[in-house]
Design a protein around this motif. Sequence first.
Motif, PDB file in Angstrom:
ATOM      1  N   LEU A 149     -28.460  31.153  33.660  1.00 54.91           N
ATOM      2  CA  LEU A 149     -28.163  31.185  35.087  1.00 54.91           C
ATOM      3  C   LEU A 149     -27.535  29.872  35.543  1.00 54.91           C
ATOM      4  CD1 LEU A 149     -31.219  32.996  36.742  1.00 54.91           C
ATOM      5  CD2 LEU A 149     -28.848  33.792  36.641  1.00 54.91           C
ATOM      6  N   ARG A 150     -28.033  28.788  34.996  1.00 56.56           N
ATOM      7  CA  ARG A 150     -27.481  27.481  35.371  1.00 56.56           C
ATOM      8  C   ARG A 150     -26.022  27.367  34.924  1.00 56.56           C
ATOM      9  NH1 ARG A 150     -29.708  22.688  37.397  1.00 56.56           N
ATOM     10  NH2 ARG A 150     -27.924  21.384  37.942  1.00 56.56           N
ATOM     11  N   ALA A 151     -25.683  28.003  33.812  1.00 58.66           N
ATOM     12  CA  ALA A 151     -24.290  28.009  33.366  1.00 58.66           C
ATOM     13  C   ALA A 151     -23.397  28.700  34.391  1.00 58.66           C
ATOM     14  CB  ALA A 151     -24.173  28.701  32.012  1.00 58.66           C
ATOM     15  N   VAL A 152     -23.919  29.722  35.047  1.00 55.93           N
ATOM     16  CA  VAL A 152     -23.150  30.435  36.069  1.00 55.93           C
ATOM     17  C   VAL A 152     -22.936  29.547  37.287  1.00 55.93           C
ATOM     18  CG1 VAL A 152     -23.153  32.400  37.657  1.00 55.93           C
ATOM     19  CG2 VAL A 152     -23.933  32.699  35.294  1.00 55.93           C
ATOM     20  N   THR A 153     -23.994  28.930  37.793  1.00 57.44           N
ATOM     21  CA  THR A 153     -23.853  28.100  38.991  1.00 57.44           C
ATOM     22  C   THR A 153     -23.010  26.863  38.705  1.00 57.44           C
ATOM     23  OG1 THR A 153     -25.993  27.016  38.554  1.00 57.44           O
ATOM     24  CG2 THR A 153     -25.987  28.915  40.046  1.00 57.44           C
ATOM     25  N   ASP A 154     -23.131  26.295  37.505  1.00 55.82           N
ATOM     26  CA  ASP A 154     -22.284  25.148  37.151  1.00 55.82           C
ATOM     27  C   ASP A 154     -20.811  25.553  37.153  1.00 55.82           C
ATOM     28  OD1 ASP A 154     -24.466  23.509  36.886  1.00 55.82           O
ATOM     29  OD2 ASP A 154     -24.491  23.507  34.697  1.00 55.82           O
ATOM     30  N   ALA A 155     -20.532  26.747  36.639  1.00 55.13           N
ATOM     31  CA  ALA A 155     -19.150  27.228  36.606  1.00 55.13           C
ATOM     32  C   ALA A 155     -18.610  27.428  38.014  1.00 55.13           C
ATOM     33  CB  ALA A 155     -19.067  28.530  35.814  1.00 55.13           C
ATOM     34  N   LEU A 156     -19.434  27.933  38.914  1.00 53.68           N
ATOM     35  CA  LEU A 156     -18.995  28.160  40.288  1.00 53.68           C
ATOM     36  C   LEU A 156     -18.823  26.862  41.063  1.00 53.68           C
ATOM     37  CD1 LEU A 156     -21.076  31.341  41.156  1.00 53.68           C
ATOM     38  CD2 LEU A 156     -18.588  31.180  40.924  1.00 53.68           C
ATOM     39  N   VAL A 157     -19.666  25.889  40.797  1.00 48.91           N
ATOM     40  CA  VAL A 157     -19.493  24.571  41.431  1.00 48.91           C
ATOM     41  C   VAL A 157     -18.159  23.973  41.011  1.00 48.91           C
ATOM     42  CG1 VAL A 157     -20.356  22.195  41.498  1.00 48.91           C
ATOM     43  CG2 VAL A 157     -21.956  24.114  41.715  1.00 48.91           C
ATOM     44  N   ALA A 158     -17.822  24.143  39.731  1.00 54.10           N
ATOM     45  CA  ALA A 158     -16.554  23.610  39.220  1.00 54.10           C
ATOM     46  C   ALA A 158     -15.359  24.413  39.720  1.00 54.10           C
ATOM     47  CB  ALA A 158     -16.573  23.602  37.692  1.00 54.10           C
ATOM     48  N   ALA A 159     -15.554  25.713  39.973  1.00 53.62           N
ATOM     49  CA  ALA A 159     -14.442  26.579  40.396  1.00 53.62           C
ATOM     50  C   ALA A 159     -14.959  27.591  41.418  1.00 53.62           C
ATOM     51  CB  ALA A 159     -13.818  27.290  39.199  1.00 53.62           C
ATOM     52  N   PRO A 160     -15.157  27.178  42.675  1.00 50.01           N
ATOM     53  CA  PRO A 160     -15.731  28.093  43.676  1.00 50.01           C
ATOM     54  C   PRO A 160     -14.852  29.294  43.989  1.00 50.01           C
ATOM     55  CG  PRO A 160     -15.006  26.023  44.686  1.00 50.01           C
ATOM     56  CD  PRO A 160     -14.950  25.832  43.211  1.00 50.01           C
ATOM     57  N   ALA A 161     -13.573  29.261  43.598  1.00 47.53           N
ATOM     58  CA  ALA A 161     -12.687  30.401  43.841  1.00 47.53           C
ATOM     59  C   ALA A 161     -12.902  31.528  42.840  1.00 47.53           C
ATOM     60  CB  ALA A 161     -11.221  29.950  43.792  1.00 47.53           C
ATOM     61  N   PHE A 180     -27.667  36.264  44.944  1.00 48.53           N
ATOM     62  CA  PHE A 180     -26.496  35.637  44.348  1.00 48.53           C
ATOM     63  C   PHE A 180     -25.326  35.594  45.323  1.00 48.53           C
ATOM     64  CE2 PHE A 180     -22.460  36.087  42.006  1.00 48.53           C
ATOM     65  CZ  PHE A 180     -22.466  34.886  41.318  1.00 48.53           C
ATOM     66  N   SER A 181     -25.085  36.682  46.042  1.00 54.97           N
ATOM     67  CA  SER A 181     -23.954  36.725  46.969  1.00 54.97           C
ATOM     68  C   SER A 181     -24.111  35.698  48.086  1.00 54.97           C
ATOM     69  CB  SER A 181     -23.816  38.126  47.566  1.00 54.97           C
ATOM     70  OG  SER A 181     -25.003  38.504  48.245  1.00 54.97           O
ATOM     71  N   ARG A 182     -25.325  35.531  48.566  1.00 57.08           N
ATOM     72  CA  ARG A 182     -25.567  34.538  49.616  1.00 57.08           C
ATOM     73  C   ARG A 182     -25.370  33.127  49.076  1.00 57.08           C
ATOM     74  NH1 ARG A 182     -31.374  32.907  52.154  1.00 57.08           N
ATOM     75  NH2 ARG A 182     -30.632  31.232  53.504  1.00 57.08           N
ATOM     76  N   TRP A 183     -25.860  32.891  47.845  1.00 55.89           N
ATOM     77  CA  TRP A 183     -25.717  31.553  47.248  1.00 55.89           C
ATOM     78  C   TRP A 183     -24.242  31.197  47.097  1.00 55.89           C
ATOM     79  CZ3 TRP A 183     -23.477  28.947  43.295  1.00 55.89           C
ATOM     80  CH2 TRP A 183     -24.019  27.708  42.941  1.00 55.89           C
ATOM     81  N   ARG A 184     -23.447  32.137  46.599  1.00 52.47           N
ATOM     82  CA  ARG A 184     -22.032  31.861  46.407  1.00 52.47           C
ATOM     83  C   ARG A 184     -21.332  31.646  47.751  1.00 52.47           C
ATOM     84  NH1 ARG A 184     -18.547  35.587  42.481  1.00 52.47           N
ATOM     85  NH2 ARG A 184     -19.336  37.227  43.864  1.00 52.47           N
ATOM     86  N   ALA A 185     -21.702  32.427  48.757  1.00 50.74           N
ATOM     87  CA  ALA A 185     -21.107  32.256  50.082  1.00 50.74           C
ATOM     88  C   ALA A 185     -21.451  30.873  50.655  1.00 50.74           C
ATOM     89  CB  ALA A 185     -21.591  33.356  51.023  1.00 50.74           C
ATOM     90  N   GLU A 186     -22.678  30.423  50.432  1.00 53.42           N
ATOM     91  CA  GLU A 186     -23.090  29.114  50.939  1.00 53.42           C
ATOM     92  C   GLU A 186     -22.361  27.992  50.210  1.00 53.42           C
ATOM     93  OE1 GLU A 186     -24.962  26.298  53.247  1.00 53.42           O
ATOM     94  OE2 GLU A 186     -24.870  28.481  53.513  1.00 53.42           O
ATOM     95  N   LEU A 187     -22.190  28.137  48.901  1.00 56.48           N
ATOM     96  CA  LEU A 187     -21.434  27.151  48.142  1.00 56.48           C
ATOM     97  C   LEU A 187     -20.011  27.061  48.660  1.00 56.48           C
ATOM     98  CD1 LEU A 187     -21.036  25.240  45.671  1.00 56.48           C
ATOM     99  CD2 LEU A 187     -20.351  27.287  44.378  1.00 56.48           C
TER     100      LEU A 187
END
Length: 254
Positions: A147-159, A190-197
Motif C-alpha cells: 500500500l505504501r508503494a501506491v501512495t509513494d507513487a501517487l505523491v511522486a505523480a499525483p496525475a 482511497f478515492s478521498r485520500w487521492r482527492a486530498e493529495l
Amino acid sequence: MTIDLDPLLDSVDILTTSEGAHWPAHQHDDHELLSAITRTVTVVTPDAVYIAPRGTSIWIPAGVVHEVTAAPGNSMRCTWFEPDAGAELSSRVVVTTVPPLLDDVLAQLSRYTDPVRRARAEAFALDLLGDSGDAEVGLPTPSTPWLRAVTDALVAAPADRRTVDAWAAQSRVSVRTFTRQFAAETGMAFSRWRAELRLRVAMSMLANGAEVGRTARAVGFESLAAFSAAFRRRKGVSPRTFARTHGSVTDSRA
C-alpha cells in the motif's frame, strides 16, 4: 540533487538547483524547522506526507525519521533547536504559517555567535512559532509495503489516474482487500485520500505561482472546468481566487 548538511550547523540557507533537491530518510537529534521560502518542500515520514507551500514551515521534532524533497529553484532554510527547546510546540510533524517577523528572526539566527544571545533569539523564535497558528497535520499514509508503494507513487505523480482495480491488480490483491486495508490504515477511503493529495498539491502549486491550467493537468484533471469545480467544492473559492490571494497567478482562465 542531494545536498549534504553539516550536522554542527544550527541554521543553513539553501538554494536548490534546476533539478531540485532530495534528502533520503534520516533523523536529527535536534528539532528541525524546515522553511519553504520561495517554493514547495515535501516531507515524508513513516506515518504521513506533508506538503509545505512557500511561506510555510514544517516543524520536525527530534528523532522523527523523514525524507525531504524540495522543488527546483527553491530558496529554503533549515534551523535546528536543542531537543529540550520548544516544549510547548507540537510533538508531531506539522506544517505552519510563518509570520514575517518570525522569518526575519530565523534569517538572523546564524549571525549570533554568542551562546547567550543565540539562546535568547531562539527562545523568541520558538515563541513566535508557537503563536503562528494555522498548523496543518500531514496526509496519513499506510504502513503495509504494497500500500505504501501506491501512495509513494501517487505523491511522486499525483496525475496518475489508475483505478482502484488497477492498483489492486498491481498489488496482487483483490479490490476488496485493497480498499478495506487502505481505509483501515489511513482512516480514509482511497478515492478521498487521492482527492486530498491532489488538492494539497494543487494549493501548493497555485501558491507558487503556477498557471491554473498547468496545475489542473499536474494533478490529473483533463478538464479545467472539472478542476475548478472540484477545487471550489473543497476550498469554497475558485483556483484563480486562491492563487490571487496566496501567491501569483498567470492564467486568466478559471
